[in-house]
Scaffold this active site. Structure first.
Site, mmCIF file in Angstrom:
data_model
loop_
_atom_site.group_PDB
_atom_site.id
_atom_site.type_symbol
_atom_site.label_atom_id
_atom_site.label_comp_id
_atom_site.label_asym_id
_atom_site.label_seq_id
_atom_site.Cartn_x
_atom_site.Cartn_y
_atom_site.Cartn_z
ATOM 1 N N HIS A 20 0.888 -1.175 0.000
ATOM 2 C CA HIS A 20 0.000 0.000 0.000
ATOM 3 C C HIS A 20 0.923 1.222 0.000
ATOM 4 O O HIS A 20 1.330 1.702 1.053
ATOM 5 C CB HIS A 20 -0.869 -0.073 1.256
ATOM 6 C CG HIS A 20 -1.799 1.080 1.465
ATOM 7 N ND1 HIS A 20 -3.165 0.969 1.321
ATOM 8 C CD2 HIS A 20 -1.586 2.358 1.845
ATOM 9 C CE1 HIS A 20 -3.738 2.116 1.601
ATOM 10 N NE2 HIS A 20 -2.797 2.990 1.923
ATOM 11 N N CYS B 96 -3.168 10.850 4.082
ATOM 12 C CA CYS B 96 -3.700 10.448 5.385
ATOM 13 C C CYS B 96 -3.852 11.678 6.276
ATOM 14 O O CYS B 96 -2.910 12.462 6.417
ATOM 15 C CB CYS B 96 -2.767 9.434 6.051
ATOM 16 S SG CYS B 96 -3.303 8.961 7.692
ATOM 17 N N HIS C 132 2.059 5.069 -0.846
ATOM 18 C CA HIS C 132 1.734 6.450 -1.220
ATOM 19 C C HIS C 132 2.862 6.958 -2.111
ATOM 20 O O HIS C 132 3.980 6.443 -2.075
ATOM 21 C CB HIS C 132 1.544 7.298 0.041
ATOM 22 C CG HIS C 132 0.238 6.989 0.716
ATOM 23 N ND1 HIS C 132 -0.858 7.829 0.663
ATOM 24 C CD2 HIS C 132 -0.165 5.907 1.427
ATOM 25 C CE1 HIS C 132 -1.871 7.273 1.318
ATOM 26 N NE2 HIS C 132 -1.474 6.114 1.797
#
Ligand SMILES: CC(C)(COP(=O)([O-])OP(=O)([O-])OC[C@H]1O[C@@H](n2cnc3c(N)ncnc32)[C@H](O)[C@@H]1OP(=O)([O-])[O-])[C@@H](O)C(=O)NCCC(=O)NCCSC(=O)C[C@@](C)(O)CC(=O)[O-]
Length: 309
Positions: A220, A253, A222
């Site tokens: 995951h 986030c 970014h």
């Protein structure tokens, strides 16, 4: 930042899994940080459009405190109103029992618990220590087992933390091990602020693989520094075959200063298709959906892929 073409040239001829499962994060990770309120109707239309793109999993919302993340306050309405298609899972985030119960009330069949490899991040994100977060997950796991609900687990800050800096891969290993032990069917390893590199990816995965089988791991990433695709390709070369991404690279986030969106789904799908890896996703529909949501919320499309490539 390297162009997609340069990345494709660099990685051509290497060995990757023949099929990679892409889990869409746009409606949750992508929208949770938007400052202006995105209407429930826009979210529902967005998810319905995504459902036409070929995904098997679309994370749709989170059952967290509306004070902490106001953008997700319409979680129940969103979950109720979206069209649910056979063969597509629509997971939601649940940090505690209150969130789990609300998610089940709304009809969720898959949830995700989330913690971090950094104590400071965990405190700022969910207001408890890593150990306490796992304790909070235990009753969720028990109830989910009774309800036949699948639980995914996230570990944030696997390559570094916005507050603590470097994170020891052994710390990631420990948290991933705990999530595996308590029964998460899959563990998603989050480079929350996009500071990973191929070298860090290898070191982190080597540690985690001591405890968790390869087929249970997802990446995951970014894309804060434009390195997400290379980090993902590095993980795929090691055999990982599940990737989280966000259409148009939406997101960031709320508890990770400086974090930008997940890697763009279109970029991952395009690069993988050029490297001979199947994803089952329709690139043209992805691009149309990316342009649609960016226009709907007044955001630029941060994907590098354009259909004309
Ligand atoms: C976890 C809590 C709730 C703890 O927050 P807390 O303040 O410790 O919770 P509490 O149990 O003391 O309750 C305080 C208030 O929140 C309410 N509450 C308590 N739980 C819930 C709930 N589930 N849903 C709705 N409301 C809830 C509760 O009812 C109470 O309401 P009040 O009495 O003050 O009116 C809070 O810190 C929170 O909601 N945090 C949200 C964090 C978040 O959503 N972060 C973004 C997602 S994580 C992420 O993006 C990373 C990831 C997954 O993508 C991977 C990566 O990139 O690294």
């Amino acid at each position: 930042m390297r162009s997609l073409r340069e990345i494709i040239t660099q990685y051509r001829g290497r060995r990757f899994p023949s099929f990679v499962t892409i889990k869409e994060m746009g409606p949750r990770d992508g929208l949770q940080n938007e400052k202006s309120v995105v209407s429930t109707d826009t979210k529902v239309q967005f998810i319905n459009r995504l459902s036409q793109c070929g995904y098997k999993s679309i994370e749709v919302t989170s059952f967290v405190s509306p004070k902490a993340v106001p953008q997700m306050a319409d979680n129940y309405q969103v979950f109720q109103q979206i069209q649910k298609f056979e063969g597509i899972s629509y997971p939601v985030l649940t940090p505690n029992m209150k969130g789990y119960d609300a998610a089940i009330q709304a009809g969720a069949k898959e949830v995700a618990v989330f913690t971090g490899a950094s104590e400071t991040f965990c405190q700022k994100n969910i207001n408890c220590s890593i150990e306490e977060s796992i304790r909070r997950f235990l009753p969720i796991m028990e109830k989910a087992n009774d309800n036949n609900v699948q639980v995914r687990g996230y570990v944030s800050c696997v390559m570094g933390c916005p507050f603590e800096g470097d994170i020891d891969p052994a710390a990631v290993r420990q948290v991933a091990k705990r999530l595996n032990e308590i029964g998460c069917y899959e563990i998603s390893l989050g480079d929350t602020i996009g500071i990973g590199t191929p070298e860090k990816t290898i070191a982190m995965l080597h540690e985690v693989l001591q405890e968790v089988p390869l087929e249970k791991l997802a990446l995951h990433c970014h894309n804060t520094y434009g390195r997400a695709i290379q980090n993902i390709l590095t993980g795929l070369e090691m055999g990982v075959s599940i990737v989280d991404s966000s259409i148009a690279s939406l997101g960031g986030c709320p508890y990770a200063p400086g974090a930008t969106g997940n890697v763009s789904t279109e970029d991952v799908v395009y690069v993988l298709s050029q490297l001979g890896v199947e994803t089952g996703l329709d690139l043209q529909k992805l691009e149309e959906t990316a342009n649609w949501i960016c226009a709907a919320i007044g955001r630029e499309n941060r994907s590098l892929y354009r259909g004309s490539e």
